[in-house]
Design a protein around this motif. Structure first.
Motif, PDB file in Angstrom:
ATOM      1  N   GLU A  87      -0.096  -1.514  -0.336  1.00  0.00           N
ATOM      2  CA  GLU A  87      -0.322  -0.719   0.879  1.00  0.00           C
ATOM      3  C   GLU A  87      -1.643  -1.100   1.540  1.00  0.00           C
ATOM      4  O   GLU A  87      -1.721  -1.219   2.769  1.00  0.00           O
ATOM      5  N   THR A  88      -2.658  -1.308   0.730  1.00  0.00           N
ATOM      6  CA  THR A  88      -3.967  -1.705   1.268  1.00  0.00           C
ATOM      7  C   THR A  88      -3.869  -3.068   1.941  1.00  0.00           C
ATOM      8  O   THR A  88      -4.361  -3.258   3.059  1.00  0.00           O
ATOM      9  N   MET A 100     -12.115   2.864  -2.916  1.00  0.00           N
ATOM     10  CA  MET A 100     -12.505   1.910  -1.897  1.00  0.00           C
ATOM     11  C   MET A 100     -13.000   0.575  -2.452  1.00  0.00           C
ATOM     12  O   MET A 100     -12.853  -0.414  -1.767  1.00  0.00           O
ATOM     13  N   PRO A 101     -13.560   0.494  -3.652  1.00  0.00           N
ATOM     14  CA  PRO A 101     -13.983  -0.804  -4.147  1.00  0.00           C
ATOM     15  C   PRO A 101     -12.824  -1.789  -4.203  1.00  0.00           C
ATOM     16  O   PRO A 101     -13.003  -2.972  -4.026  1.00  0.00           O
ATOM     17  N   GLU A 102     -11.609  -1.260  -4.446  1.00  0.00           N
ATOM     18  CA  GLU A 102     -10.454  -2.144  -4.513  1.00  0.00           C
ATOM     19  C   GLU A 102     -10.235  -2.836  -3.162  1.00  0.00           C
ATOM     20  O   GLU A 102      -9.882  -3.995  -3.099  1.00  0.00           O
ATOM     21  N   ASN A 103     -10.452  -2.110  -2.049  1.00  0.00           N
ATOM     22  CA  ASN A 103     -10.331  -2.711  -0.720  1.00  0.00           C
ATOM     23  C   ASN A 103     -11.304  -3.870  -0.562  1.00  0.00           C
ATOM     24  O   ASN A 103     -10.954  -4.909  -0.049  1.00  0.00           O
ATOM     25  N   LYS A 104     -12.539  -3.664  -0.999  1.00  0.00           N
ATOM     26  CA  LYS A 104     -13.531  -4.729  -0.894  1.00  0.00           C
ATOM     27  C   LYS A 104     -13.112  -5.914  -1.741  1.00  0.00           C
ATOM     28  O   LYS A 104     -13.238  -7.050  -1.333  1.00  0.00           O
ATOM     29  N   ASN A 105     -12.590  -5.631  -2.921  1.00  0.00           N
ATOM     30  CA  ASN A 105     -12.143  -6.700  -3.798  1.00  0.00           C
ATOM     31  C   ASN A 105     -11.039  -7.526  -3.131  1.00  0.00           C
ATOM     32  O   ASN A 105     -11.034  -8.738  -3.190  1.00  0.00           O
ATOM     33  N   ASP A 162       9.278  -9.930   6.732  1.00  0.00           N
ATOM     34  CA  ASP A 162       9.807 -10.809   5.675  1.00  0.00           C
ATOM     35  C   ASP A 162       8.701 -11.256   4.719  1.00  0.00           C
ATOM     36  O   ASP A 162       8.907 -11.322   3.503  1.00  0.00           O
ATOM     37  N   ILE A 163       7.547 -11.578   5.275  1.00  0.00           N
ATOM     38  CA  ILE A 163       6.421 -12.027   4.442  1.00  0.00           C
ATOM     39  C   ILE A 163       5.979 -10.921   3.496  1.00  0.00           C
ATOM     40  O   ILE A 163       5.806 -11.139   2.292  1.00  0.00           O
ATOM     41  N   PHE A 164       5.831  -9.722   4.024  1.00  0.00           N
ATOM     42  CA  PHE A 164       5.399  -8.605   3.173  1.00  0.00           C
ATOM     43  C   PHE A 164       6.502  -8.180   2.205  1.00  0.00           C
ATOM     44  O   PHE A 164       6.214  -7.794   1.067  1.00  0.00           O
ATOM     45  N   LYS A 165       7.748  -8.295   2.612  1.00  0.00           N
ATOM     46  CA  LYS A 165       8.860  -7.997   1.710  1.00  0.00           C
ATOM     47  C   LYS A 165       8.846  -8.976   0.537  1.00  0.00           C
ATOM     48  O   LYS A 165       8.986  -8.583  -0.630  1.00  0.00           O
TER      49      LYS A 165
END
Length: 181
Positions: free
Chosen positions: A22-23, A1-6, A52-55
């Motif tokens: 994915e996050t 979860m720290p990665e999400n906060k980052n 398109d943006i996420f691709k």
């Protein structure tokens, strides 16, 4: 979860791998969609832009080091919507020019005479319709009233309005089937 906060705080450059992608996707899809939709007000193209943006983000993951993922995605969404609007305006101008070319190449006088003849024929045929059909047809087609407005004005159901319009149009279609241009 720290990665999400980052990712959310964006205080260090973010390298994109499968997990961070994915996050990011889960955290920002709605926000990116909102930007796209609010600018173009069309659901499907907005969804396509977000994909398109996420691709693009995924395809460029090796070369990107993002300091602020949110800002990057919002800028990308704004750019995509600008591009969409620019292309749409360009297509509409092109269609308009093509239409103008066609209208200049045709015989306007002959078309005007044909239009007046057809309009007169339709008016004569409408006059032969049963009284209620005639009223409903004129309120719908000539006065531009909705089925609900007609139903209220004539104290009949909307279903009855639909029936009379269908009956009127069927009669007109049948009578005008041999009309030549």
């Amino acid at each position: 979860m720290p990665e999400n906060k980052n990712i959310a705080v964006n205080d260090t450059p973010t390298r994109i791998n499968r997990q961070t992608f994915e996050t990011i996707y889960n955290m920002y899809w709605d926000k990116v969609y909102a930007v796209c939709y609010n600018n173009i007000r069309d659901i499907e193209p907005a969804k396509e832009m977000v994909q398109d943006i996420f691709k693009s983000l995924w395809e460029r993951k090796a070369e990107l080091e993002l300091e602020n993922v949110s800002n990057y995605l919002i800028r990308a969404a704004k750019f995509k919507t600008f591009e969409y609007i620019r292309n749409k305006v360009s297509r509409e101008k092109h269609i308009c020019l093509k239409y103008q070319d066609c209208s200049h190449s045709s015989n306007c006088t002959e078309e005007h005479v044909n239009y007046n003849n057809l309009k007169e024929s339709v008016n004569l045929l409408v006059d032969t319709l049963p009284c209620q059909c005639k009223k409903v047809y004129r309120m719908s087609r000539e006065q531009g009233m909705s089925n609900k407005e007609i139903a209220v004005a004539l104290l009949i159901s909307e279903r009855a309005v639909e029936y009379h319009i269908t009956k009127s149009l069927a009669a007109l279609r049948l009578s005008l089937s041999n009309y030549s241009e």
